[in-house]
Design a protein around this motif. Structure first.
Motif, PDB file in Angstrom:
ATOM      1  N   THR A 179       0.832  -1.209   0.000  1.00 46.67           N
ATOM      2  CA  THR A 179       0.000   0.000   0.000  1.00 46.67           C
ATOM      3  C   THR A 179       0.865   1.257   0.000  1.00 46.67           C
ATOM      4  O   THR A 179       0.560   2.234  -0.691  1.00 46.67           O
ATOM      5  N   LYS A 180       1.943   1.220   0.748  1.00 49.69           N
ATOM      6  CA  LYS A 180       2.810   2.398   0.834  1.00 49.69           C
ATOM      7  C   LYS A 180       3.462   2.698  -0.511  1.00 49.69           C
ATOM      8  O   LYS A 180       3.562   3.860  -0.932  1.00 49.69           O
ATOM      9  N   GLN A 181       3.874   1.615  -1.225  1.00 45.52           N
ATOM     10  CA  GLN A 181       4.468   1.808  -2.544  1.00 45.52           C
ATOM     11  C   GLN A 181       3.444   2.389  -3.523  1.00 45.52           C
ATOM     12  O   GLN A 181       3.736   3.296  -4.310  1.00 45.52           O
ATOM     13  N   LYS A 182       2.240   1.859  -3.489  1.00 44.36           N
ATOM     14  CA  LYS A 182       1.197   2.332  -4.401  1.00 44.36           C
ATOM     15  C   LYS A 182       0.822   3.780  -4.115  1.00 44.36           C
ATOM     16  O   LYS A 182       0.713   4.608  -5.023  1.00 44.36           O
ATOM     17  N   GLU A 183       0.624   4.103  -2.836  1.00 45.98           N
ATOM     18  CA  GLU A 183       0.221   5.469  -2.491  1.00 45.98           C
ATOM     19  C   GLU A 183       1.353   6.461  -2.789  1.00 45.98           C
ATOM     20  O   GLU A 183       1.103   7.592  -3.213  1.00 45.98           O
ATOM     21  N   GLN A 184       2.591   6.041  -2.553  1.00 41.37           N
ATOM     22  CA  GLN A 184       3.716   6.940  -2.857  1.00 41.37           C
ATOM     23  C   GLN A 184       3.781   7.230  -4.342  1.00 41.37           C
ATOM     24  O   GLN A 184       4.067   8.356  -4.768  1.00 41.37           O
ATOM     25  N   ALA A 185       3.506   6.220  -5.160  1.00 44.74           N
ATOM     26  CA  ALA A 185       3.500   6.436  -6.607  1.00 44.74           C
ATOM     27  C   ALA A 185       2.402   7.418  -7.007  1.00 44.74           C
ATOM     28  O   ALA A 185       2.603   8.275  -7.883  1.00 44.74           O
ATOM     29  N   ASP A 186       1.236   7.309  -6.367  1.00 46.06           N
ATOM     30  CA  ASP A 186       0.147   8.245  -6.680  1.00 46.06           C
ATOM     31  C   ASP A 186       0.516   9.672  -6.281  1.00 46.06           C
ATOM     32  O   ASP A 186       0.261  10.628  -7.029  1.00 46.06           O
ATOM     33  N   VAL A 187       1.090   9.809  -5.080  1.00 45.69           N
ATOM     34  CA  VAL A 187       1.488  11.150  -4.630  1.00 45.69           C
ATOM     35  C   VAL A 187       2.566  11.709  -5.549  1.00 45.69           C
ATOM     36  O   VAL A 187       2.553  12.893  -5.917  1.00 45.69           O
ATOM     37  N   HIS A 188       3.492  10.841  -5.958  1.00 44.41           N
ATOM     38  CA  HIS A 188       4.562  11.276  -6.854  1.00 44.41           C
ATOM     39  C   HIS A 188       3.985  11.800  -8.175  1.00 44.41           C
ATOM     40  O   HIS A 188       4.432  12.823  -8.718  1.00 44.41           O
ATOM     41  N   LYS A 189       2.994  11.120  -8.693  1.00 40.83           N
ATOM     42  CA  LYS A 189       2.385  11.534  -9.951  1.00 40.83           C
ATOM     43  C   LYS A 189       1.690  12.883  -9.822  1.00 40.83           C
ATOM     44  O   LYS A 189       1.842  13.764 -10.681  1.00 40.83           O
ATOM     45  N   VAL A 190       0.934  13.048  -8.743  1.00 44.23           N
ATOM     46  CA  VAL A 190       0.208  14.311  -8.543  1.00 44.23           C
ATOM     47  C   VAL A 190       1.188  15.464  -8.375  1.00 44.23           C
ATOM     48  O   VAL A 190       1.029  16.540  -8.973  1.00 44.23           O
ATOM     49  N   MET A 191       2.220  15.257  -7.561  1.00 44.68           N
ATOM     50  CA  MET A 191       3.174  16.337  -7.301  1.00 44.68           C
ATOM     51  C   MET A 191       4.002  16.644  -8.545  1.00 44.68           C
ATOM     52  O   MET A 191       4.377  17.798  -8.784  1.00 44.68           O
ATOM     53  N   SER A 192       4.314  15.633  -9.355  1.00 51.22           N
ATOM     54  CA  SER A 192       5.060  15.870 -10.596  1.00 51.22           C
ATOM     55  C   SER A 192       4.250  16.740 -11.542  1.00 51.22           C
ATOM     56  O   SER A 192       4.791  17.639 -12.205  1.00 51.22           O
ATOM     57  N   GLN A 193       2.935  16.502 -11.621  1.00 48.87           N
ATOM     58  CA  GLN A 193       2.086  17.349 -12.455  1.00 48.87           C
ATOM     59  C   GLN A 193       2.077  18.784 -11.942  1.00 48.87           C
ATOM     60  O   GLN A 193       2.083  19.750 -12.731  1.00 48.87           O
ATOM     61  N   LEU A 194       2.094  18.918 -10.617  1.00 55.70           N
ATOM     62  CA  LEU A 194       2.114  20.256 -10.027  1.00 55.70           C
ATOM     63  C   LEU A 194       3.420  20.974 -10.352  1.00 55.70           C
ATOM     64  O   LEU A 194       3.429  22.163 -10.692  1.00 55.70           O
ATOM     65  N   ILE A 195       4.545  20.259 -10.274  1.00 56.98           N
ATOM     66  CA  ILE A 195       5.842  20.863 -10.583  1.00 56.98           C
ATOM     67  C   ILE A 195       5.888  21.285 -12.051  1.00 56.98           C
ATOM     68  O   ILE A 195       6.347  22.390 -12.397  1.00 56.98           O
ATOM     69  N   ASN A 196       5.405  20.414 -12.932  1.00 57.59           N
ATOM     70  CA  ASN A 196       5.444  20.718 -14.362  1.00 57.59           C
ATOM     71  C   ASN A 196       4.533  21.890 -14.724  1.00 57.59           C
ATOM     72  O   ASN A 196       4.787  22.607 -15.695  1.00 57.59           O
ATOM     73  N   SER A 197       3.475  22.092 -13.950  1.00 58.80           N
ATOM     74  CA  SER A 197       2.558  23.190 -14.235  1.00 58.80           C
ATOM     75  C   SER A 197       3.002  24.505 -13.611  1.00 58.80           C
ATOM     76  O   SER A 197       2.366  25.528 -13.839  1.00 58.80           O
ATOM     77  N   THR A 198       4.055  24.469 -12.805  1.00 55.28           N
ATOM     78  CA  THR A 198       4.558  25.696 -12.163  1.00 55.28           C
ATOM     79  C   THR A 198       5.963  25.959 -12.678  1.00 55.28           C
ATOM     80  O   THR A 198       6.939  25.346 -12.227  1.00 55.28           O
ATOM     81  N   PRO A 199       6.159  26.844 -13.637  1.00 57.69           N
ATOM     82  CA  PRO A 199       7.468  27.035 -14.277  1.00 57.69           C
ATOM     83  C   PRO A 199       8.559  27.477 -13.311  1.00 57.69           C
ATOM     84  O   PRO A 199       9.723  27.194 -13.539  1.00 57.69           O
ATOM     85  N   SER A 200       8.200  28.174 -12.262  1.00 56.94           N
ATOM     86  CA  SER A 200       9.222  28.685 -11.357  1.00 56.94           C
ATOM     87  C   SER A 200       9.790  27.625 -10.436  1.00 56.94           C
ATOM     88  O   SER A 200      10.828  27.844  -9.808  1.00 56.94           O
ATOM     89  N   LEU A 201       9.139  26.470 -10.309  1.00 56.53           N
ATOM     90  CA  LEU A 201       9.596  25.420  -9.405  1.00 56.53           C
ATOM     91  C   LEU A 201      10.569  24.497 -10.113  1.00 56.53           C
ATOM     92  O   LEU A 201      10.341  24.072 -11.248  1.00 56.53           O
TER      93      LEU A 201
END
Length: 615
Positions: free
Chosen positions: A115-137
């Motif tokens: 469960t921890k591996q699966k949830e970490q992958a989901d969080v990683h995906k969401v945060m990666s989208q956030l980083i890609n959508s914020t040019p200054s980060l």
């Protein structure tokens, strides 16, 4: 005085001859300042300098005021833009720290790896989208407990919580729930990148501490925002505490001590004229700042004064060259005076250059009755004093050596106090107050022995008691895992005198480094004597010495306590006494051997054993 000479010839005819007075060089007869002050050349040169200085000062001050007004308006507008960018990052970090998926991931039990591996992958995906959508980060890093493995160079990475304790920014982040850490370098997929980092602690819905979130803002984005089209500008952004968040020239920031200057300002905008030192040469700067009222952050621009006053300098130089041509005739006249003025100085310099090589007096003119005559006489007296000063050099050297010994003696205590207090911190975390009381009692004994009424030497018995107190403190932490034995070959040896605090650094080194990553360890301290004096051995069964340890270049960091002991023994007693470090029996552990002379209690102290030798 005129003299007459009467000559008689036959016939009683007499001739009277008068001696014509000899003309003397005025430089040798009159005061130098009287000659130069009467020279009209000096007057014109002074007038020229005054005119140039006034024109330069007035025009440069006017230019500086006009420049400061423009820059204050620019800094105010730029400060608003920077604060907007900073607040955006802070709000973004708050949204991330309260993200439902992230909080759910942090609540997963450590043993539920799937469960921890699966949830970490989901969080990683969401945060990666956030980083890609914020040019200054640039990237995001989360320090949490027992994360699944991830690449620290990725845009979103999960790091073990305990690893941040060794980070240089940890002390700053620990003090508050969120803070800016300033500019630093990180490793990314594209190589080393400069970023400005914001740190925020993560709490669960029940306000339970979960970890730390780092948002890395691209430093280049902030630089471009601060500098704009003026690429050569020196601009700096400081937080309300005076810490540099981002800046374009670190040397000027450090040289001018901008935090100290700007923290004293009360107004929202302003400017000042400040002197500095750039590359070893004095330089002036115009400092303009703008301060935000809500956050208290300050943005400042530093402009070299020479850039502002360039036009004024050209005007002053034009006036200078015009005046220089007009007084060329006066310069030619003063050339003769300057040569006459510097001739005795050159003679004195030649004499000063020959004396250190030939060690004998050099003939100097004796017909000077003014300041030059006083200089020559003073130099003659000075050379007579040199031999006496050389004779006193050895005595001064001995005094200096004794002072160095006492300085080294005093420097060991703060080093030991720091390491011992570090152990107290561990005890406070791992145990209760009863054991801490015992630790403080042992430390009290150690401090009393360490002070020893300011004496440089103490008895062997006191030194062993001091070391045993330290070992007992370590046993409270290690429990049955730390064993030690202290063996003195002859009880009468305990009354012998030795330099104080020379055993504890080696025992401390064995505990901290020798038993690192070990559950058990033993330390053996043995004291015996032979014809040359006292021998003390400290042996441990730890990890031992690293291969090639004795071939490593000397460094200025680390091993301070051991280096202090080595230098004190060398200063006190010289060869053949000192310290030997070698592998233990059969290559296991480390053995340290200290050799010092036999000092009876009635000896006057270690200072008498400083070798009387010239270095």
């Amino acid at each position: 005085m005129n003299k007459e000479l009467r000559v008689w010839f036959p016939g009683h005819v007499a001739f009277c001859l008068k001696e014509v007075p000899t003309l003397k060089n005025p430089i040798k007869k009159y005061r130098i300042d009287s000659i130069l002050s009467g020279s009209f050349t000096g007057f014109f040169i002074l007038l020229l300098v005054i005119v140039c200085w006034v024109s330069y000062t007035v025009s440069s001050k006017e230019l500086a005021e006009n420049t400061s007004v423009y820059q204050q308006e620019l800094m105010s507008e730029l400060n608003k833009q920077m604060m907007l960018q900073m607040r955006t990052v802070e709000q973004l970090s708050l949204v991330i720290s309260r993200n439902t998926e992230l909080l759910h991931y942090l609540d997963i039990p450590e043993n539920d790896l799937y469960t921890k591996q699966k949830e970490q992958a989901d969080v990683h995906k969401v945060m990666s989208q956030l980083i890609n959508s914020t040019p200054s980060l640039q990237s995001m890093k989360m320090y949490v407990k027992k994360p699944m493995s991830s690449d620290p160079k990725e845009y979103v990475s999960f790091v073990e919580h305990n690893e941040m304790f060794s980070e240089p920014w940890y002390a700053l982040a620990e003090k508050s729930d969120f803070t800016w850490l300033g500019e630093r370098s990180i490793e990314t997929m594209q190589g080393t990148q400069n970023v400005v980092t914001f740190a925020r602690k993560i709490y669960s819905n029940t306000l339970e501490y979960q970890g730390v979130l780092l948002l890395n803002v691209k430093a280049k984005v902030l630089y471009n925002m601060m500098v704009g089209e003026k690429q050569t500008a020196h601009r700096y952004l400081l937080d309300s505490g005076g810490r540099l968040i981002v800046g374009t020239n670190q040397s000027i920031f450090t040289e001018l001590k901008l935090p100290e200057l700007l923290n004293k300002t009360q107004s929202g905008t302003g400017y000042m004229h400040k002197k500095g030192n750039a590359g070893g040469a004095d330089a002036d700067y115009l400092i303009v700042w703008a301060k935000s009222f809500n956050e208290g952050w300050i943005i400042s621009e530093v402009t070299p004064w020479e850039m502002i006053a360039a036009g004024s300098f050209k005007l002053a130089m034009t006036i200078f060259w015009i005046g220089l041509v007009s007084i060329l005739a006066a310069v030619l006249f003063t050339l003769y005076l300057s040569r006459s003025f510097t001739k005795p100085i050159r003679q004195l310099l030649q004499a000063m250059g020959k004396f250190p090589l030939e060690q004998k007096q050099v003939d100097l003119p004796v017909d000077y009755n003014n300041e030059f005559g006083s200089m020559f006489n003073g130099y003659r007296r000075l050379t007579e004093r040199i031999d006496e000063l050389y004779r006193s050099l050895d005595l001064e050297h001995q005094r200096k050596r004794k002072a160095e010994i006492k300085a080294l003696q005093a420097m060991i205590n703060p080093h030991f106090l720091y390491n011992t207090l570090d152990q107290l911190n561990w005890m406070a975390i791992d145990a209760g107050h009863e054991r801490m009381s015992h630790v403080l009692e042992l430390m009290g004994r150690m401090f009393r022995i360490g002070l020893s009424n300011g004496e440089s030497l103490i008895t062997l018995e006191q030194e062993l008691l001091h070391t045993e107190c330290y070992l007992q403190i370590q046993q409270l932490r290690w429990g049955d895992g730390l064993l030690y034995t202290i063996d003195v070959a002859d009880e009468s040896m305990k009354a012998l005198l030795i330099p104080k605090l020379i055993l504890q650094p080696f025992v401390e080194n064995a505990v901290i480094h020798g038993f690192h990553d070990k559950q058990q360890g033993r330390i053996t301290i043995t004291a015996l004597q032979d014809e040359q004096g006292l021998i003390i051995r400290i042996a441990d069964d730890g990890v031992g010495l690293k291969p090639g340890w004795n071939r490593q270049p000397r460094r200025n960091t680390g091993g301070y306590g051991i280096r202090n002991v080595r230098e004190r023994i060398e200063a006190y007693f010289g060869s053949p006494y000192g310290i030997t470090i070698e592998p233990g029996h059969e290559g296991q552990g480390t053995q340290v051997t200290l050799r010092i002379p036999r000092l009876e209690p009635n000896d006057s102290g270690g200072n008498d054993y400083v070798e009387n030798r010239r270095h």
